[in-house]
Design a protein around this motif. Sequence first.
Motif, PDB file in Angstrom:
ATOM      1  N   ARG A  59      12.420  11.694  -5.370  1.00 56.33           N
ATOM      2  CA  ARG A  59      12.978  11.084  -6.578  1.00 56.33           C
ATOM      3  C   ARG A  59      11.901  10.278  -7.272  1.00 56.33           C
ATOM      4  O   ARG A  59      11.090   9.621  -6.653  1.00 56.33           O
ATOM      5  CB  ARG A  59      14.134  10.159  -6.201  1.00 56.33           C
ATOM      6  N   GLN A  60      11.907  10.333  -8.596  1.00 53.82           N
ATOM      7  CA  GLN A  60      10.976   9.546  -9.394  1.00 53.82           C
ATOM      8  C   GLN A  60      11.307   8.068  -9.240  1.00 53.82           C
ATOM      9  O   GLN A  60      12.458   7.699  -9.006  1.00 53.82           O
ATOM     10  CB  GLN A  60      11.096   9.948 -10.873  1.00 53.82           C
ATOM     11  N   PRO A  61      10.301   7.203  -9.364  1.00 54.52           N
ATOM     12  CA  PRO A  61      10.586   5.759  -9.308  1.00 54.52           C
ATOM     13  C   PRO A  61      11.600   5.368 -10.386  1.00 54.52           C
ATOM     14  O   PRO A  61      11.679   5.992 -11.447  1.00 54.52           O
ATOM     15  CB  PRO A  61       9.234   5.114  -9.584  1.00 54.52           C
ATOM     16  N   LEU A  62      12.375   4.347 -10.092  1.00 58.03           N
ATOM     17  CA  LEU A  62      13.380   3.874 -11.044  1.00 58.03           C
ATOM     18  C   LEU A  62      12.706   3.238 -12.254  1.00 58.03           C
ATOM     19  O   LEU A  62      11.685   2.565 -12.122  1.00 58.03           O
ATOM     20  CB  LEU A  62      14.290   2.840 -10.381  1.00 58.03           C
ATOM     21  N   THR A  63      13.304   3.435 -13.410  1.00 55.17           N
ATOM     22  CA  THR A  63      12.831   2.763 -14.620  1.00 55.17           C
ATOM     23  C   THR A  63      13.277   1.304 -14.568  1.00 55.17           C
ATOM     24  O   THR A  63      14.128   0.935 -13.740  1.00 55.17           O
ATOM     25  CB  THR A  63      13.412   3.415 -15.890  1.00 55.17           C
ATOM     26  N   ILE A  64      12.742   0.498 -15.433  1.00 60.22           N
ATOM     27  CA  ILE A  64      13.134  -0.915 -15.507  1.00 60.22           C
ATOM     28  C   ILE A  64      14.630  -1.024 -15.782  1.00 60.22           C
ATOM     29  O   ILE A  64      15.318  -1.848 -15.178  1.00 60.22           O
ATOM     30  CB  ILE A  64      12.311  -1.653 -16.587  1.00 60.22           C
ATOM     31  N   GLU A  65      15.130  -0.171 -16.674  1.00 61.32           N
ATOM     32  CA  GLU A  65      16.554  -0.197 -16.999  1.00 61.32           C
ATOM     33  C   GLU A  65      17.409   0.182 -15.795  1.00 61.32           C
ATOM     34  O   GLU A  65      18.472  -0.394 -15.566  1.00 61.32           O
ATOM     35  CB  GLU A  65      16.856   0.747 -18.179  1.00 61.32           C
ATOM     36  N   GLU A  66      16.950   1.169 -15.013  1.00 64.59           N
ATOM     37  CA  GLU A  66      17.698   1.579 -13.827  1.00 64.59           C
ATOM     38  C   GLU A  66      17.691   0.472 -12.765  1.00 64.59           C
ATOM     39  O   GLU A  66      18.721   0.231 -12.130  1.00 64.59           O
ATOM     40  CB  GLU A  66      17.113   2.872 -13.244  1.00 64.59           C
ATOM     41  N   VAL A  67      16.552  -0.178 -12.589  1.00 59.00           N
ATOM     42  CA  VAL A  67      16.481  -1.298 -11.637  1.00 59.00           C
ATOM     43  C   VAL A  67      17.461  -2.385 -12.058  1.00 59.00           C
ATOM     44  O   VAL A  67      18.218  -2.914 -11.235  1.00 59.00           O
ATOM     45  CB  VAL A  67      15.041  -1.860 -11.531  1.00 59.00           C
ATOM     46  N   ASP A  68      17.483  -2.710 -13.347  1.00 62.79           N
ATOM     47  CA  ASP A  68      18.417  -3.717 -13.854  1.00 62.79           C
ATOM     48  C   ASP A  68      19.865  -3.305 -13.582  1.00 62.79           C
ATOM     49  O   ASP A  68      20.695  -4.131 -13.188  1.00 62.79           O
ATOM     50  CB  ASP A  68      18.227  -3.941 -15.355  1.00 62.79           C
ATOM     51  N   ARG A  69      20.169  -2.029 -13.776  1.00 66.70           N
ATOM     52  CA  ARG A  69      21.545  -1.552 -13.566  1.00 66.70           C
ATOM     53  C   ARG A  69      21.916  -1.594 -12.088  1.00 66.70           C
ATOM     54  O   ARG A  69      23.038  -1.963 -11.733  1.00 66.70           O
ATOM     55  CB  ARG A  69      21.708  -0.133 -14.128  1.00 66.70           C
TER      56      ARG A  69
END
Length: 82
Positions: A4-14
């Motif tokens: 899996r690709q690393p999480l984006t900043i938005e995904e980490v926030d979610r």
Amino acid sequence: MSARQPLTIEEVDRVIEMAWEDRTPFEAIEMQFGLKEKDVIALMRAEMKSSSFRMWRRRVSGRHTKHQATSRADRFRAACHR
């Protein structure tokens, strides 16, 4: 199976938002983001101040609503939808 690709900043926030919510089980986070409970704990530890992480861990430790298997899925449904 691809990694899996690393999480984006938005995904980490979610993920953090979902982890703080009492009614969002870890299984929902795993289904949406592919992170197991131990991965969510590691992410929370890395992204939060240590005092905030400790407060979160106290909140979710042993909380039935954070685990789908021990949580009643229909507890918030209207009677007409049961």
